[in-house]
Design an enzyme around this catalytic site. Structure first.
Site, PDB file in Angstrom:
ATOM      1  CE  LYS A 185      -1.740   2.767   2.806  1.00 58.87           C
ATOM      2  NZ  LYS A 185      -1.624   4.009   2.014  1.00 58.87           N
ATOM      3  CB  THR A 242       2.265   5.922  11.010  1.00 54.63           C
ATOM      4  OG1 THR A 242       1.624   7.193  10.956  1.00 54.63           O
ATOM      5  CG2 THR A 242       1.546   4.965  10.088  1.00 54.63           C
ATOM      6  CD  GLU A 260      13.682   4.198   7.068  1.00 55.58           C
ATOM      7  OE1 GLU A 260      13.656   5.054   7.979  1.00 55.58           O
ATOM      8  OE2 GLU A 260      13.589   4.458   5.863  1.00 55.58           O
ATOM      9  CB  CYS A 294      13.931   8.416   6.450  1.00 51.57           C
ATOM     10  SG  CYS A 294      14.470   7.402   5.091  1.00 51.57           S
ATOM     11  CD  GLU A 393      11.918  12.186  10.082  1.00 49.16           C
ATOM     12  OE1 GLU A 393      10.830  11.707  10.438  1.00 49.16           O
ATOM     13  OE2 GLU A 393      12.744  11.556   9.398  1.00 49.16           O
TER      14      GLU A 393
HETATM   15  P1  NAD Z   1       2.814   8.355   7.813  1.00 49.92           P
HETATM   16  O1  NAD Z   1       3.930   7.687   8.475  1.00 49.92           O
HETATM   17  O2  NAD Z   1       1.564   8.539   8.603  1.00 49.92           O
HETATM   18  O3  NAD Z   1       2.407   7.584   6.451  1.00 49.92           O
HETATM   19  C1  NAD Z   1       3.198   6.637   5.822  1.00 49.92           C
HETATM   20  C2  NAD Z   1       2.323   5.506   5.304  1.00 49.92           C
HETATM   21  O4  NAD Z   1       1.586   4.923   6.374  1.00 49.92           O
HETATM   22  C3  NAD Z   1       1.294   5.901   4.256  1.00 49.92           C
HETATM   23  O5  NAD Z   1       1.170   4.870   3.302  1.00 49.92           O
HETATM   24  C4  NAD Z   1       0.020   6.002   5.069  1.00 49.92           C
HETATM   25  O6  NAD Z   1      -1.139   5.802   4.287  1.00 49.92           O
HETATM   26  C5  NAD Z   1       0.203   4.865   6.042  1.00 49.92           C
HETATM   27  N1  NAD Z   1      -0.571   4.974   7.282  1.00 49.92           N
HETATM   28  C6  NAD Z   1      -0.954   6.102   7.941  1.00 49.92           C
HETATM   29  N2  NAD Z   1      -1.639   5.779   9.052  1.00 49.92           N
HETATM   30  C7  NAD Z   1      -1.697   4.421   9.101  1.00 49.92           C
HETATM   31  C8  NAD Z   1      -2.267   3.491  10.017  1.00 49.92           C
HETATM   32  N3  NAD Z   1      -2.918   3.881  11.105  1.00 49.92           N
HETATM   33  N4  NAD Z   1      -2.116   2.174   9.768  1.00 49.92           N
HETATM   34  C9  NAD Z   1      -1.435   1.741   8.675  1.00 49.92           C
HETATM   35  N5  NAD Z   1      -0.907   2.579   7.764  1.00 49.92           N
HETATM   36  C10 NAD Z   1      -1.022   3.904   7.974  1.00 49.92           C
HETATM   37  O7  NAD Z   1       3.351   9.720   7.266  1.00 49.92           O
HETATM   38  P2  NAD Z   1       2.568  11.078   6.936  1.00 49.92           P
HETATM   39  O8  NAD Z   1       1.354  11.278   7.815  1.00 49.92           O
HETATM   40  O9  NAD Z   1       2.353  11.136   5.484  1.00 49.92           O
HETATM   41  O10 NAD Z   1       3.687  12.120   7.357  1.00 49.92           O
HETATM   42  C11 NAD Z   1       3.817  12.496   8.726  1.00 49.92           C
HETATM   43  C12 NAD Z   1       5.258  12.707   9.092  1.00 49.92           C
HETATM   44  O11 NAD Z   1       5.972  11.478   8.975  1.00 49.92           O
HETATM   45  C13 NAD Z   1       6.028  13.632   8.187  1.00 49.92           C
HETATM   46  O12 NAD Z   1       5.860  14.936   8.568  1.00 49.92           O
HETATM   47  C14 NAD Z   1       7.439  13.165   8.349  1.00 49.92           C
HETATM   48  O13 NAD Z   1       8.047  13.789   9.437  1.00 49.92           O
HETATM   49  C15 NAD Z   1       7.313  11.704   8.640  1.00 49.92           C
HETATM   50  N6  NAD Z   1       7.652  10.834   7.488  1.00 49.92           N
HETATM   51  C16 NAD Z   1       8.790  10.151   7.565  1.00 49.92           C
HETATM   52  C17 NAD Z   1       9.157   9.319   6.523  1.00 49.92           C
HETATM   53  C18 NAD Z   1      10.436   8.569   6.585  1.00 49.92           C
HETATM   54  O14 NAD Z   1      10.866   7.969   5.616  1.00 49.92           O
HETATM   55  N7  NAD Z   1      11.085   8.578   7.702  1.00 49.92           N
HETATM   56  C19 NAD Z   1       8.354   9.193   5.406  1.00 49.92           C
HETATM   57  C20 NAD Z   1       7.143   9.886   5.365  1.00 49.92           C
HETATM   58  C21 NAD Z   1       6.806  10.714   6.427  1.00 49.92           C
END
Ligand code: NAD
Length: 491
Positions: A185, A242, A260, A294, A393
């Site tokens: 996903k 998350t 990660e 990241c 971050e």
């Molecule tokens: P997120 O971690 O919430 O989303 C990443 C993935 O998880 C997406 O595919 C999303 O649909 C999915 N997801 C979200 N909630 C979920 C749940 N309850 N169960 C299962 N899957 C779920 O990231 P975001 O909300 O898009 O961004 C928030 C913050 O996360 C950003 O501001 C940034 O700081 C950080 N981020 C970090 C990375 C990294 O590689 N370290 C990548 C993206 C975002």
């Protein structure tokens, strides 16, 4: 700002997800608008999957695993399919780079680099799966004991929006090389290239149900996938909260996970370093992908004797950085969405209010569309180690400089956050290189260089809040499989 394939690609296309070898809509027919971060305009749509769609995909992956031919195929044949996928990615490189770039707002140059990295993953894992093997173990007289590496079964990959092509390739490459089947996903903000790669996987000849991609919101599709009883292992890249939610969901079925979860990665610059060589690397490590990486090198710790010189060199470069539309190929693109822009702006405003000195700001190109989510890069000097921008971050083009006096101070400062993903050490002193590299808590340490996201061969993953498990390289093949021990009693 010239027109390019990436300006109009996929205009008006209603994308389908790929389940059990077929393009399918969501069962409800609900869809999510795809918005280009460069101008804030809708240009395509993807299915909004719910629990029933997840169930359909997980069951397809289960059948493909249980009934074959995939899991009974020799590892070298699975590898050949991955190699074929690599060649198809190469043949479609222009389209994939343009799609990634329009979907995420990243400069086309970065989109192309992401395609090249994705190819390397499929190439590397195409040749790796048949080179991993078990052991024979000295045991009791009259017995022979051996181990096999077996696939988990159905692997769920939940991906972030920052590097969809690359992160899909690192997950899919390792999982498929070991004989798992996959339900991925991608993030709701950046799903298009994952769909295209799943289509190319069918073209390459992966059997139906082996490589499924479903799209949808995290709280719906993501949550249902991580808790699905047919999923045997979950791998996630994204934010720590998350990650916690996904681990809790996977714990319902006691499934294994790889996490990660980002970083606050330090680069330590000692006074004897080759400073001129370091400066462009220090800047690029945080500016690449607009800081939405990241492994971004978002903290620079500088020995006091050279602090002013290094700070000035970085500030000069920062003030020349320009953000603009993806197809203009400037230093950085727009941030992914308005929420991310609000988050980055909020953290920068809080730092300014706290009196942390701004040493330089980049700019936004005057022709950049007003609807895009641009943010001018910001450089802060003499940041207190407890400040929010020193600890959290930001995930944007924001760099914090710190000063230290001794090697001991530098190590303490490097380890002073809750994260531990990557670190850089800049010094000519060989003994110091070893000492510091060993004492910094980070999954990867670069000496006199830095690789924000690079190196498919290099094991990658975090300590502390940055997560657990390792991706990339051979190590990922261990995460994507489990050891089975077999004991023969032959008297
Ligand atoms: P997120 O971690 O919430 O989303 C990443 C993935 O998880 C997406 O595919 C999303 O649909 C999915 N997801 C979200 N909630 C979920 C749940 N309850 N169960 C299962 N899957 C779920 O990231 P975001 O909300 O898009 O961004 C928030 C913050 O996360 C950003 O501001 C940034 O700081 C950080 N981020 C970090 C990375 C990294 O590689 N370290 C990548 C993206 C975002």
């Amino acid at each position: 700002m010239g027109a390019h394939l990436s300006s109009k690609i996929a205009e008006g296309r209603a994308f389908m997800q790929v389940v059990d070898g077929n393009p399918v809509d969501s069962l409800s027919g609900e869809r999510i608008d795809v918005v280009c971060p460069s101008d804030g305009k809708v240009f395509a749509s993807i299915p909004a999957s719910g629990e029933a769609d997840v169930d359909r995909a997980a069951r397809a992956a289960r059948r493909a695993f249980d009934e074959g031919p995939w899991s009974r195929m020799p590892a070298f044949e699975r590898g050949r399919l991955l190699t074929k996928l690599c060649h198809l990615v190469e043949a479609n490189a222009d389209e994939l780079a343009a799609l990634e770039s329009r979907d995420t707002g990243k400069p086309l140059r970065q989109g192309r680099a992401d395609v090249a990295a994705a190819m390397r993953y499929y190439e590397f894992y195409g040749g790796a799966g048949d080179k991993i093997h078990g052991d024979t173990i000295p045991f009791l007289e009259g017995y022979t004991a051996l181990t096999l590496r077996e696939p988990h079964g159905v692997v769920a990959g939940i991906l972030p929006w920052n590097y969809p092509l690359q992160i899909l390739a690192r997950v899919a490459g390792a999982a498929l090389a070991m004989g798992n089947t996959l339900v991925v996903k991608p993030a709701e903000d950046a799903s298009l290239t994952a769909i295209r790669i799943a289509e190319l996987a069918l073209e390459a000849g992966f059997p139906p149900g082996v490589f499924n991609v479903i799209t949808g919101y995290g709280r719906e599709a993501g949550a249902a996938l991580s808790a699905h009883p047919q999923v045997d292992y979950v791998t996630f890249t994204g934010s720590p909260p998350t990650g916690t939610a996904i681990q809790q969901a996977a714990a319902i079925n006691n499934r294994g996970v790889t996490m990660e979860l980002g970083g606050k990665s330090p680069q330590i610059v000692f006074a004897d370093a080759y400073i001129e060589a370091a400066l462009p690397v220090l800047v690029n490590a945080v500016i690449q992908n607009g800081g939405q990486t990241c492994s971004a090198g978002s903290r620079i710790l500088i020995e006091a004797a050279v602090y002013d010189r290094v700070a000035q060199g970085i500030a000069e470069r920062f003030s020349k950085l320009v953000a603009g539309p993806h197809d203009a190929n400037l230093d950085l693109g727009a941030l992914i969405n308005p929420k991310q822009k609000a988050r980055v702006s909020g953290m920068v405003e809080a730092a300014e209010k706290a009196g942390i000195p701004v040493l330089a700001r980049g700019s936004i190109h005057p022709d950049a569309p007003s609807g895009g989510w641009y943010f001018a890069p910001a450089l802060f000097g003499h940041v207190p180690s407890g400040a929010q921008i020193a600890q959290e971050e930001v995930f944007g083009p924001v760099l914090s400089l710190f000063s230290f006096n001794t090697e001991e101070d530098a190590i303490r400062l490097a380890n002073s956050t809750d994260y531990g993903l990557v670190a850089g050490v800049w010094t000519k002193d060989g003994a110091r290189q070893h000492r510091v590299a060993k004492r910094v808590r980070a999954g990867q340490v670069f000496v006199n260089g830095y690789g924000a996201g690079g190196g498919v061969e290099l094991p990658f993953g975090g300590f502390k809040r940055s997560g657990h498990g390792r991706e990339k390289g051979f190590e990922a093949l261990y995460d994507m499989s489990a050891t089975k021990t077999i004991v023969f009693n032959h008297g």
